[in-house]
Design an enzyme around this catalytic site. Structure first.
Site, mmCIF file in Angstrom:
data_model
loop_
_atom_site.group_PDB
_atom_site.id
_atom_site.type_symbol
_atom_site.label_atom_id
_atom_site.label_comp_id
_atom_site.label_asym_id
_atom_site.label_seq_id
_atom_site.Cartn_x
_atom_site.Cartn_y
_atom_site.Cartn_z
ATOM 1 N N ASP A 146 42.668 3.242 55.248
ATOM 2 C CA ASP A 146 41.479 3.897 55.784
ATOM 3 C C ASP A 146 40.331 2.887 55.758
ATOM 4 O OD1 ASP A 146 39.692 5.744 56.715
ATOM 5 O OD2 ASP A 146 39.620 6.945 54.887
ATOM 6 N N ASP A 198 40.441 4.262 62.936
ATOM 7 C CA ASP A 198 40.184 3.613 61.644
ATOM 8 C C ASP A 198 41.130 4.039 60.527
ATOM 9 O OD1 ASP A 198 39.254 6.197 61.443
ATOM 10 O OD2 ASP A 198 37.373 5.667 60.464
ATOM 11 N N GLU A 199 42.263 4.630 60.875
ATOM 12 C CA GLU A 199 43.117 5.216 59.840
ATOM 13 C C GLU A 199 44.565 5.227 60.310
ATOM 14 O OE1 GLU A 199 43.148 9.500 57.429
ATOM 15 O OE2 GLU A 199 41.901 9.226 59.211
#
Length: 352
Positions: free
Chosen positions: A8, A103-104
């Protein structure tokens, strides 16, 4: 036993802006729409978070909490390009990558030959490579199952990682507060507390039949998670089909004004979530869900090319008037169905 890493990125959009403009690093910063256009915050850096600024918050509220907040509109093309660079780094260690947003992502490194097969060292190396090559920080969680890897990635933020080994899973779960389990929101946590359920240890001695009666299908998911059961595989080709938000109310509502106010709030959160997976906000359909005090629910959808609040409000009001039948409403939800990638590519070909 599998080896799952959940990576993350730390306040991703804001981190990119701080990287590209070092003068922004030590001041409260947020990415979002302007207050005069009823904008919403996509993300905020840690100095801004100390003032209570959070993602999905109305920009006007954020500015009240932090009047000297620096607000930027965001650069989605830069964020998408950086996300592709991060994914390329992941691919050096495994082909089993399941992106959740820009983003993950989940990574399955069970059979990876790198770092002598150590998931802990692979996560460290990935984070170090991201820092060296992109000047960004990432946090990671390492565990034998997906949901625990996600929980673990939150435990040593920012720029850290947390490992739950197979031998530690049981002890970790026994002490895990139920609100830390993905899918357990504030209202659900309160309903669990009313039944004396605070940790996974409490759920383990609670009858599954009672959980199913109180929480429906989610009762089984909760029971399984508390036992350490999560058989979901990493899906590299997984295409997200929908994005949604919903809120279970502490008290039933009976008038449209209350519902309209709630939809205004939910829409802001839906917009933030959708931008993470579909920055241009193009969709196939959008819809609303109402659950009534007799636990029956109804869903209505409307074909629409782009997320649109006024259309959702109109659809929700129509649903309220036609299907409520004087019942109280205990849950309100909004969702969008995403375009099939093949259809989207054809549209680009036809109209591009």
């Amino acid at each position: 036993m599998r080896k799952i890493i959940h990576v993350d990125m730390d306040c991703f959009y804001a981190a990119i802006e701080m990287r590209d403009n070092p003068r922004l690093r030590d001041i409260p910063l947020a990415i979002g729409g302007s207050a005069d256009r009823r904008g919403v915050i996509s993300t905020a850096n840690y100095p801004a978070r100390r003032y209570g600024v959070r993602s999905a918050m109305a920009t006007a509220t954020a500015l009240r909490l932090c009047p000297h907040l620096t607000l930027l509109p965001g650069r989605m093309e830069v964020y998408k390009s950086t996300s592709r660079q991060i994914r390329e780094i992941f691919s050096r260690y495994t082909s089993l990558i399941e992106p959740l947003s820009l983003d993950e992502a989940y990574l399955d490194v069970t059979d990876s030959p790198h770092c002598n097969g150590s998931a802990t060292r692979i996560a460290e190396e990935i984070r170090r490579t991201i820092a060296d090559e992109l000047n960004l920080t990432a946090s990671a969680g390492i565990a034998p199952i997906k949901f625990l890897a996600k929980v673990a990635s939150e435990l040593n933020k920012p720029n850290g990682q947390y490992v739950i080994t197979p031998e530690q899973v049981d002890d970790f779960l026994l002490a895990l507060p139920l609100e830390k389990i993905p899918g357990v929101g504030k209202v659900t946590a309160k309903r669990l507390e009313e039944r004396g359920l605070h940790t996974c240890a409490d759920v383990r001695v609670y009858a599954l039949a009672d959980l199913l009666k109180a929480f429906g299908k989610f009762g089984r998911v909760l029971w399984e998670r508390c036992q350490g059961i999560d058989d979901r595989q990493i899906s590299p080709d997984r295409q997200r089909k929908s994005v949604g938000v919903e809120k279970t109310l502490a008290q039933d509502i009976h008038n449209w004004d209350q519902c309209e106010n709630l939809i205004e709030q939910l829409y802001q959160e839906l917009e933030v979530r959708l931008k993470r997976v579909k920055p241009d906000l193009h969709i196939a359909r959008q819809g609303v869900k109402l659950k009534f005090d007799d636990f029956q629910q109804t869903t209505q959808e409307h074909v629409w090319p782009m997320l649109n609040k006024q259309d959702l409000l109109k659809l929700a009001q129509q649903t309220w008037q036609e299907r409520r039948k004087s019942r109280g409403v205990r849950l309100v939800g909004l969702h969008v169905t995403l375009l099939d990638p093949q259809i989207e590519r054809q549209l680009v070909f036809d109209w591009g």
